[in-house]
Design an enzyme around this catalytic site. Structure first.
Site, PDB file in Angstrom:
ATOM      1  N   SER A 117     -22.873 -22.592  44.010  1.00  0.00           N
ATOM      2  CA  SER A 117     -24.293 -22.219  44.131  1.00  0.00           C
ATOM      3  C   SER A 117     -24.991 -20.995  44.365  1.00  0.00           C
ATOM      4  O   SER A 117     -26.454 -20.643  44.200  1.00  0.00           O
ATOM      5  CB  SER A 117     -24.243 -23.404  45.627  1.00  0.00           C
ATOM      6  OG  SER A 117     -23.736 -24.585  45.239  1.00  0.00           O
ATOM      7  N   HIS A 138     -24.430 -22.389  37.102  1.00  0.00           N
ATOM      8  CA  HIS A 138     -24.379 -22.874  38.564  1.00  0.00           C
ATOM      9  C   HIS A 138     -25.252 -24.415  38.115  1.00  0.00           C
ATOM     10  O   HIS A 138     -26.574 -24.798  37.909  1.00  0.00           O
ATOM     11  CB  HIS A 138     -25.377 -22.218  39.303  1.00  0.00           C
ATOM     12  CG  HIS A 138     -25.814 -22.690  40.596  1.00  0.00           C
ATOM     13  ND1 HIS A 138     -27.560 -23.042  40.698  1.00  0.00           N
ATOM     14  CD2 HIS A 138     -24.787 -24.298  41.195  1.00  0.00           C
ATOM     15  CE1 HIS A 138     -27.435 -23.946  41.901  1.00  0.00           C
ATOM     16  NE2 HIS A 138     -26.219 -25.023  42.187  1.00  0.00           N
ATOM     17  N   GLU A 150     -27.561 -23.493  35.239  1.00  0.00           N
ATOM     18  CA  GLU A 150     -28.405 -22.025  36.006  1.00  0.00           C
ATOM     19  C   GLU A 150     -26.810 -21.095  35.076  1.00  0.00           C
ATOM     20  O   GLU A 150     -26.039 -21.299  35.428  1.00  0.00           O
ATOM     21  CB  GLU A 150     -28.412 -20.952  37.173  1.00  0.00           C
ATOM     22  CG  GLU A 150     -29.666 -21.444  36.909  1.00  0.00           C
ATOM     23  CD  GLU A 150     -30.421 -21.636  39.044  1.00  0.00           C
ATOM     24  OE1 GLU A 150     -30.981 -20.635  38.835  1.00  0.00           O
ATOM     25  OE2 GLU A 150     -29.187 -21.946  39.776  1.00  0.00           O
ATOM     26  N   ASN A 189     -31.355 -21.606  44.096  1.00  0.00           N
ATOM     27  CA  ASN A 189     -31.185 -21.664  45.220  1.00  0.00           C
ATOM     28  C   ASN A 189     -32.073 -20.506  45.945  1.00  0.00           C
ATOM     29  O   ASN A 189     -32.631 -20.480  47.690  1.00  0.00           O
ATOM     30  CB  ASN A 189     -29.740 -21.215  45.302  1.00  0.00           C
ATOM     31  CG  ASN A 189     -28.967 -22.838  46.401  1.00  0.00           C
ATOM     32  OD1 ASN A 189     -29.856 -23.584  46.776  1.00  0.00           O
ATOM     33  ND2 ASN A 189     -27.645 -23.455  45.306  1.00  0.00           N
TER      34      ASN A 189
END
Length: 307
Positions: A117, A138, A150, A189
């Site tokens: 993450s 990700h 990602e 994130n």
């Protein structure tokens, strides 16, 4: 680009089983392993349950399971794989040791991908001999439902590695996005936790309570985020209006570099959220279960609407 037929997944937990599920449903042969025997034993049952919750019929579930082989160790899982997804816990030393083993046994042209993450991909892959075939992917939880993956490039990742990985993810029905620089948190994130920082600050400063924060997001701009991204929205309302708003609001937003003292206090006192029954809000087991089920139902319906 090379043709990828077999995909290996290292880690059969929440993320690993979902990655394996998504790849198998797309027609890839999948091998999966986990150091915990119970995880290996139960992974096909958990995959079947996840598919059933999506409303998938028995025949399609059986077809997906037939594409998955559960292996006793990393060597057997990766020895014939063209692409390896590592989905181990977020511990740097653990991931590095797993990739050392993967590199020993995987084919020399196999792509090596770490699912994380926020951890820097460059650090995870720093001990590999061939860093050009390594990158980050990700996947978002739950990985078999959330479309985004990602794809994170390091300074050493080759363009062929990026392009092939994106092609495989597209074939698997995902929505891959290129992250051209390896920064902590990647894209999603960084955006998400910028929002969370301000959300926590609003509560900490006594401007509103946690329920109000969540209600505002869910009942206003959160409703359009699935079809209208923030920069699309800026273009929609006009960059001049966006600039005017920023000139008024940005100076008052939370800017501290570290975590909120309120968040640190919650953790220090054992108020960890739904897992303990108390966090920013109090949660009964029934309330926590109902919210988790509501999220899954919402994501399924949203996918159908967008399709």
């Amino acid at each position: 680009m090379p043709t990828i037929n077999r995909i290996a997944v290292i880690g059969a937990g929440l993320m690993g089983h979902g990655i394996a599920l998504a790849c198998a449903r797309a027609g890839f042969d999948v091998t999966i392993t986990d150091p915990i025997p119970d995880a290996r034993i139960s992974v096909k049952t958990r995959i079947a349950e996840s598919l059933s919750l999506l409303g998938i019929g028995k025949a399609e579930i059986e077809a997906a399971l037939e594409k998955i082989d559960v292996c006793p160790d990393v060597r057997e899982a990766v020895e014939n794989a063209g692409l390896v997804f590592e989905a181990a816990p977020e511990k740097l030393a653990l991931k590095q040791s797993i990739f050392a083993e993967i590199e020993t046994y995987a084919p020399q042209d196999a792509i090596l991908a770490s699912n994380t993450s926020v951890m820097p991909i460059t650090a995870i892959m720093s001990q590999l001999k061939d860093k050009g075939r390594a990158l980050g992917t990700h996947w978002w939880n739950p990985p078999h439902i959330i479309p985004l993956v990602e794809v994170i490039r390091t300074a050493e990742t080759t363009e062929d590695t990026m392009a092939t990985t994106i092609a495989v993810l597209t074939q698997a029905g995902k929505t891959p996005v290129r992250v051209e620089k390896d920064v902590p948190g990647f894209i999603g994130n960084r955006l998400q936790h910028a929002l969370w920082r301000e959300a926590i600050s609003l509560v900490e400063r006594g401007i509103c309570d946690a329920r109000a924060v969540d209600t505002v997001v869910k009942a206003s701009f959160g409703r359009r985020l699935a079809v209208l991204g923030p920069l699309e929205n800026a273009d929609l309302v006009g960059c001049d209006l966006t600039l005017d708003i920023h000139n008024t609001v940005l100076a008052d937003l939370e800017r501290r570099a570290g975590p909120s003292p309120l968040l640190e206090e919650l953790v220090a006192t054992g108020r960890l959220g739904m897992k303990t029954g108390d966090g920013f809000r109090s949660w009964s087991p029934e309330e926590a279960k109902a919210l988790r089920e509501k999220v899954v139902t919402h994501l399924r319906r949203l996918e159908q609407i967008l399709d």
